[in-house]
Design a protein around this motif. Sequence first.
Motif, PDB file in Angstrom:
ATOM      1  N   GLU A  41      50.349  17.537   7.292  1.00 51.44           N
ATOM      2  CA  GLU A  41      49.272  17.646   8.281  1.00 51.44           C
ATOM      3  C   GLU A  41      48.458  16.360   8.356  1.00 51.44           C
ATOM      4  O   GLU A  41      48.334  15.628   7.372  1.00 51.44           O
ATOM      5  N   LEU A  42      47.864  16.133   9.517  1.00 52.89           N
ATOM      6  CA  LEU A  42      47.017  14.959   9.699  1.00 52.89           C
ATOM      7  C   LEU A  42      45.568  15.299   9.371  1.00 52.89           C
ATOM      8  O   LEU A  42      45.108  16.412   9.621  1.00 52.89           O
ATOM      9  N   CYS A  95      41.505  14.260   9.869  1.00 56.36           N
ATOM     10  CA  CYS A  95      40.678  13.635  10.902  1.00 56.36           C
ATOM     11  C   CYS A  95      39.210  13.912  10.629  1.00 56.36           C
ATOM     12  O   CYS A  95      38.853  14.978  10.126  1.00 56.36           O
ATOM     13  N   SER A 140      41.946  19.273   9.308  1.00 57.52           N
ATOM     14  CA  SER A 140      43.370  18.932   9.250  1.00 57.52           C
ATOM     15  C   SER A 140      44.127  19.750  10.288  1.00 57.52           C
ATOM     16  O   SER A 140      43.687  20.842  10.665  1.00 57.52           O
ATOM     17  N   ASP A 199      48.294  20.311  12.336  1.00 58.87           N
ATOM     18  CA  ASP A 199      49.722  20.001  12.480  1.00 58.87           C
ATOM     19  C   ASP A 199      49.885  18.955  13.590  1.00 58.87           C
ATOM     20  O   ASP A 199      49.282  19.094  14.663  1.00 58.87           O
ATOM     21  N   GLU A 200      50.725  17.967  13.333  1.00 57.06           N
ATOM     22  CA  GLU A 200      50.878  16.856  14.282  1.00 57.06           C
ATOM     23  C   GLU A 200      51.246  17.334  15.692  1.00 57.06           C
ATOM     24  O   GLU A 200      50.906  16.683  16.681  1.00 57.06           O
ATOM     25  N   LYS A 201      51.931  18.458  15.775  1.00 52.41           N
ATOM     26  CA  LYS A 201      52.355  18.958  17.099  1.00 52.41           C
ATOM     27  C   LYS A 201      51.157  19.263  18.015  1.00 52.41           C
ATOM     28  O   LYS A 201      51.293  19.326  19.231  1.00 52.41           O
ATOM     29  N   LEU A 225      48.461  17.339  18.183  1.00 52.34           N
ATOM     30  CA  LEU A 225      47.699  16.100  18.353  1.00 52.34           C
ATOM     31  C   LEU A 225      47.225  15.874  19.787  1.00 52.34           C
ATOM     32  O   LEU A 225      46.050  15.568  20.027  1.00 52.34           O
ATOM     33  N   LYS A 259      43.382  15.687  21.105  1.00 57.50           N
ATOM     34  CA  LYS A 259      42.879  14.449  21.722  1.00 57.50           C
ATOM     35  C   LYS A 259      42.243  14.731  23.087  1.00 57.50           C
ATOM     36  O   LYS A 259      41.199  14.184  23.436  1.00 57.50           O
ATOM     37  N   ILE A 295      41.664   9.650  12.954  1.00 57.22           N
ATOM     38  CA  ILE A 295      42.786  10.233  12.216  1.00 57.22           C
ATOM     39  C   ILE A 295      43.169   9.211  11.147  1.00 57.22           C
ATOM     40  O   ILE A 295      43.605   8.113  11.464  1.00 57.22           O
ATOM     41  N   LYS A 330      47.303  11.516   5.911  1.00 57.42           N
ATOM     42  CA  LYS A 330      48.299  12.581   6.005  1.00 57.42           C
ATOM     43  C   LYS A 330      48.293  13.327   4.659  1.00 57.42           C
ATOM     44  O   LYS A 330      48.137  12.705   3.600  1.00 57.42           O
TER      45      LYS A 330
END
Lengths: 273, 273
Positions: B139-140, B142, B233, B235-237, B239, B243, B255, B258
Amino acid sequence: MNKEEYFIKQFTSNKIIGDDGAFIDGFVYSMDAFFENVHFKKEWMSLSQIAYKSMIVNISDAIVMNAKPKFALLSVAIPKSYTNQDLKELSKGFKKAAKEFGIKIIGGDTISNAKLDISVTIISTTSNPIYRKGMKKGELLCYTGTLGLCKRDLERLFKNKEISKKSKFIKPILNADFFYEVAPFITTSMDISDGLFFELERLSKANKLGFEFFHDIDEEIGTSGEEYEILFSFDEKNLDKIKKIALKHKVKLNIFAKAVKGKYKTDCKNHHF
Amino acid sequence: MNKEEYFIKQFTSNKIIGDDGAFIDGFVYSMDAFFENVHFKKEWMSLSQIAYKSMIVNISDAIVMNAKPKFALLSVAIPKSYTNQDLKELSKGFKKAAKEFGIKIIGGDTISNAKLDISVTIISTTSNPIYRKGMKKGELLCYTGTLGLCKRDLERLFKNKEISKKSKFIKPILNADFFYEVAPFITTSMDISDGLFFELERLSKANKLGFEFFHDIDEEIGTSGEEYEILFSFDEKNLDKIKKIALKHKVKLNIFAKAVKGKYKTDCKNHHF
């Protein structure tokens, strides 16, 4: 008007404020402060006793509204000098009260401070809240237990004298089971935290009624604060039921006045700033 | 382990403790202290600003759990020297924050004390609470807004220097609308009250994961407390969705890392006692 009243008045566009707790949709929310050098001196009690009492004075608010305490939040400001053993003692008192009344401690805040200052929030549930307001003319006024001992013990503590280990000032006794059973038969209630005379003033104000006393009440009794006995009013037709329940729970009843037209004000000095 | 952690550990048989607030049956309960000479000096802010900030830091806890604040209880310890005008000022700050976030002040306690010590309890509702726990590897991470200014302003205040009237240290800005909209697309969140590095340590502990940083983060940024920006945090999907929502609400996203196998610990000193 004292400063506490003045401050609270700033918020009273809000009708919910004015009882021991706020009733909303089946929940009662109450919050009380228990501060060092305001409510206790650390020489008077162990840390465990302090934490225990800070919980009990809050649980009392829930009980007199006929609510069952479920959850507690603690804001605890702790002196830097406290050891881990001290913190353990403190937590023991919180947990003891929580266990006794089936409460879950769900959170709060811990900070470092010059002295031990505790605020507790209790979240309770009830389907039949009892308020301070709603007393009718002719109702009987009653308080539970014996008043006066807390004032005497407090005075002894101020003179650095010993008090009984069983003093209600150290460990207030809440008559929860008695009150829950008697609740359907009473009209108004509140706990005696500032002294009977001051609570009666509040009750008079909330209901726009005065009191006809059946006998004189000594200042030693009427101005004894932190008693956490229950003051309540009820219709005379429920007298026998209430007496029976009190007998069952071994709770002493003091029926001392009748609600009448008028206004009650005490000449005694209030503890508040 | 610092004393705060040690004290809290006494209660952690209880799984509810550990987030910004406690989620139970659709409600979030949170409580934070805001004490004179601990969280603020009275020379730094007006009484109205102090009361306002004491509410905001509590409301922040509700928001980062994706809960809408509904009710507040206030425990306010007030110096004897305060005038009625002072009390009015103080109440103004509480009411301003309450109005801004649609909160009803339903009760609490007011006492006399050596200094101004405030504890606030906020009762909120949510159908989809976001916790600190639940982050998955990959996970990202931010945070919102700009960090570092509060530390700088606090240092200026300690040196008796002026700070901007718009300083976030005086008036934190909560991105409530952004967060409620982004909530369905994120996994964990918390507010940045003690500084990014310390919050990351907590997040690491709660999730038993470490972080791979995309770039170095200055100590000035990572140790700046009282920012009340949001750390989360996802999941990148998600993003692009996140945004887009940030753009709509004019919220800056940073961000910066990871989630990876491991453990994160900062070398920087914690503010806590």
